[in-house]
Design a protein around this motif. Structure first.
Motif, PDB file in Angstrom:
ATOM      1  N   ASP A 122       0.843  -1.191   0.000  1.00  0.00           N
ATOM      2  CA  ASP A 122       0.000   0.000   0.000  1.00  0.00           C
ATOM      3  C   ASP A 122       0.882   1.246   0.000  1.00  0.00           C
ATOM      4  N   GLU A 123       0.678   2.122  -0.953  1.00  0.00           N
ATOM      5  CA  GLU A 123       1.495   3.327  -1.096  1.00  0.00           C
ATOM      6  C   GLU A 123       1.232   4.354  -0.002  1.00  0.00           C
ATOM      7  N   ASP A 124       0.088   4.273   0.664  1.00  0.00           N
ATOM      8  CA  ASP A 124      -0.244   5.240   1.708  1.00  0.00           C
ATOM      9  C   ASP A 124       0.519   4.992   3.006  1.00  0.00           C
ATOM     10  N   PHE A 125       1.145   3.835   3.116  1.00  0.00           N
ATOM     11  CA  PHE A 125       1.878   3.479   4.324  1.00  0.00           C
ATOM     12  C   PHE A 125       3.274   3.010   3.944  1.00  0.00           C
ATOM     13  N   GLU A 126       4.196   3.184   4.865  1.00  0.00           N
ATOM     14  CA  GLU A 126       5.525   2.594   4.668  1.00  0.00           C
ATOM     15  C   GLU A 126       5.344   1.081   4.709  1.00  0.00           C
ATOM     16  N   PRO A 127       6.115   0.339   3.916  1.00  0.00           N
ATOM     17  CA  PRO A 127       6.002  -1.129   4.009  1.00  0.00           C
ATOM     18  C   PRO A 127       6.372  -1.590   5.415  1.00  0.00           C
ATOM     19  N   GLY A 128       5.376  -1.905   6.202  1.00  0.00           N
ATOM     20  CA  GLY A 128       5.609  -2.284   7.586  1.00  0.00           C
ATOM     21  C   GLY A 128       5.728  -3.779   7.757  1.00  0.00           C
ATOM     22  N   GLY A 129       6.544  -4.159   8.694  1.00  0.00           N
ATOM     23  CA  GLY A 129       6.715  -5.574   8.984  1.00  0.00           C
ATOM     24  C   GLY A 129       5.655  -6.113   9.912  1.00  0.00           C
ATOM     25  N   MET A 130       5.004  -5.216  10.676  1.00  0.00           N
ATOM     26  CA  MET A 130       3.982  -5.702  11.610  1.00  0.00           C
ATOM     27  C   MET A 130       2.649  -5.895  10.897  1.00  0.00           C
ATOM     28  N   ASP A 131       2.284  -5.000  10.043  1.00  0.00           N
ATOM     29  CA  ASP A 131       1.027  -5.095   9.290  1.00  0.00           C
ATOM     30  C   ASP A 131       1.299  -4.823   7.812  1.00  0.00           C
ATOM     31  N   PRO A 132       1.875  -5.796   7.109  1.00  0.00           N
ATOM     32  CA  PRO A 132       2.197  -5.565   5.695  1.00  0.00           C
ATOM     33  C   PRO A 132       0.947  -5.588   4.814  1.00  0.00           C
ATOM     34  N   LEU A 133       0.372  -4.415   4.628  1.00  0.00           N
ATOM     35  CA  LEU A 133      -0.851  -4.272   3.850  1.00  0.00           C
ATOM     36  C   LEU A 133      -0.550  -3.980   2.393  1.00  0.00           C
ATOM     37  N   VAL A 174      11.416  -6.174   0.446  1.00  0.00           N
ATOM     38  CA  VAL A 174      10.773  -4.894   0.761  1.00  0.00           C
ATOM     39  C   VAL A 174      10.752  -4.632   2.267  1.00  0.00           C
ATOM     40  N   ILE A 175      10.503  -5.661   3.081  1.00  0.00           N
ATOM     41  CA  ILE A 175      10.373  -5.438   4.527  1.00  0.00           C
ATOM     42  C   ILE A 175      11.680  -5.628   5.295  1.00  0.00           C
ATOM     43  N   LYS A 176      12.764  -5.928   4.609  1.00  0.00           N
ATOM     44  CA  LYS A 176      14.010  -6.266   5.310  1.00  0.00           C
ATOM     45  C   LYS A 176      14.515  -5.152   6.225  1.00  0.00           C
ATOM     46  N   ASN A 177      14.225  -3.901   5.931  1.00  0.00           N
ATOM     47  CA  ASN A 177      14.699  -2.794   6.764  1.00  0.00           C
ATOM     48  C   ASN A 177      13.671  -2.324   7.779  1.00  0.00           C
ATOM     49  N   SER A 178      12.560  -3.032   7.878  1.00  0.00           N
ATOM     50  CA  SER A 178      11.528  -2.673   8.849  1.00  0.00           C
ATOM     51  C   SER A 178      11.842  -3.336  10.189  1.00  0.00           C
ATOM     52  N   PRO A 179      12.084  -2.524  11.233  1.00  0.00           N
ATOM     53  CA  PRO A 179      12.383  -3.118  12.543  1.00  0.00           C
ATOM     54  C   PRO A 179      11.232  -3.957  13.080  1.00  0.00           C
ATOM     55  N   GLU A 180      10.007  -3.645  12.683  1.00  0.00           N
ATOM     56  CA  GLU A 180       8.842  -4.388  13.158  1.00  0.00           C
ATOM     57  C   GLU A 180       8.767  -5.795  12.583  1.00  0.00           C
ATOM     58  N   ALA A 181       9.406  -6.009  11.458  1.00  0.00           N
ATOM     59  CA  ALA A 181       9.312  -7.310  10.783  1.00  0.00           C
ATOM     60  C   ALA A 181       9.805  -8.453  11.659  1.00  0.00           C
ATOM     61  N   SER A 182      10.804  -8.199  12.492  1.00  0.00           N
ATOM     62  CA  SER A 182      11.326  -9.277  13.346  1.00  0.00           C
ATOM     63  C   SER A 182      10.345  -9.642  14.455  1.00  0.00           C
ATOM     64  N   GLN A 183       9.379  -8.781  14.727  1.00  0.00           N
ATOM     65  CA  GLN A 183       8.398  -9.040  15.780  1.00  0.00           C
ATOM     66  C   GLN A 183       7.148  -9.741  15.252  1.00  0.00           C
ATOM     67  N   ASN A 184       6.966  -9.757  13.956  1.00  0.00           N
ATOM     68  CA  ASN A 184       5.770 -10.346  13.349  1.00  0.00           C
ATOM     69  C   ASN A 184       5.980 -11.844  13.170  1.00  0.00           C
ATOM     70  N   ARG A 185       5.321 -12.650  14.005  1.00  0.00           N
ATOM     71  CA  ARG A 185       5.480 -14.109  13.967  1.00  0.00           C
ATOM     72  C   ARG A 185       4.882 -14.725  12.712  1.00  0.00           C
ATOM     73  N   PHE A 186       3.969 -14.024  12.023  1.00  0.00           N
ATOM     74  CA  PHE A 186       3.383 -14.550  10.796  1.00  0.00           C
ATOM     75  C   PHE A 186       4.403 -14.569   9.648  1.00  0.00           C
ATOM     76  N   ILE A 187       5.475 -13.808   9.789  1.00  0.00           N
ATOM     77  CA  ILE A 187       6.509 -13.778   8.749  1.00  0.00           C
ATOM     78  C   ILE A 187       7.508 -14.927   8.928  1.00  0.00           C
ATOM     79  N   ASP A 188       7.568 -15.525  10.115  1.00  0.00           N
ATOM     80  CA  ASP A 188       8.523 -16.613  10.372  1.00  0.00           C
ATOM     81  C   ASP A 188       8.396 -17.774   9.383  1.00  0.00           C
ATOM     82  N   PRO A 189       7.186 -18.304   9.107  1.00  0.00           N
ATOM     83  CA  PRO A 189       7.101 -19.405   8.136  1.00  0.00           C
ATOM     84  C   PRO A 189       7.520 -18.975   6.728  1.00  0.00           C
ATOM     85  N   ILE A 190       7.317 -17.705   6.412  1.00  0.00           N
ATOM     86  CA  ILE A 190       7.727 -17.185   5.104  1.00  0.00           C
ATOM     87  C   ILE A 190       9.249 -17.190   5.013  1.00  0.00           C
ATOM     88  N   ARG A 191       9.900 -16.765   6.083  1.00  0.00           N
ATOM     89  CA  ARG A 191      11.379 -16.785   6.123  1.00  0.00           C
ATOM     90  C   ARG A 191      11.913 -18.219   6.052  1.00  0.00           C
TER      91      ARG A 191
END
Length: 136
Positions: A9-20, A111-128
């Motif tokens: 979503d262009e209206d938000f920074e690519p966030g790691g906690m809520d990647p919309l 895209v989310i690699k520089n988002s500090p929140e990404a390491s806190q999002n457990r839904f991204i773990d299986p993707i990694r």
């Protein structure tokens, strides 16, 4: 050739906690477009469904925030029909879905690699984990 694109979503920074963003799955002729959704949920659900695709003629892929699952059905000619709501595309088989998913995961994680929140999002773990096992 099947493609899966995560368009943040262009209206938000690519966030790691809520990647919309918008998810677009295309077979080159038709597309499935899902507007304003959680991209991590979609990728994680597809990853979880991959092992079932070669063992069954029908798979239902549940996405936590979505009211309807994606249906994947084997066709008589060996392809896979992927449908969501009133949209439908065709894949050559599980391998083509996996290759498209690998490319989408690579792009998503980049895209989310520089988002500090990404390491806190457990839904991204299986993707990694998927990326780590298929990348090597």
């Amino acid at each position: 050739m099947l493609t899966i694109n995560c368009i943040f979503d262009e209206d938000f920074e690519p966030g790691g906690m809520d990647p919309l963003g918008k998810l677009v799955i295309s077979d080159g002729q038709s597309r499935i477009v899902v507007e304003s959704t959680y991209l991590d949920s979609w990728l994680g659900s597809f990853i979880a469904a991959l092992p079932r695709l070669s063992r069954t003629a029908r798979a239902s892929v549940e996405i936590a925030e979505e009211p309807r699952p994606i249906q994947i059905d084997a066709t008589e000619d060996g392809r896979l029909a992927i449908s969501y709501k009133d949209q439908k595309i065709l894949a050559k088989g599980p391998t083509e879905i996996e290759l498209a998913l690998r490319a989408a995961v690579n792009s998503f994680l980049d895209v989310i690699k520089n988002s500090p929140e990404a390491s806190q999002n457990r839904f991204i773990d299986p993707i990694r984990r998927f990326w780590a096992t298929t990348h090597s």
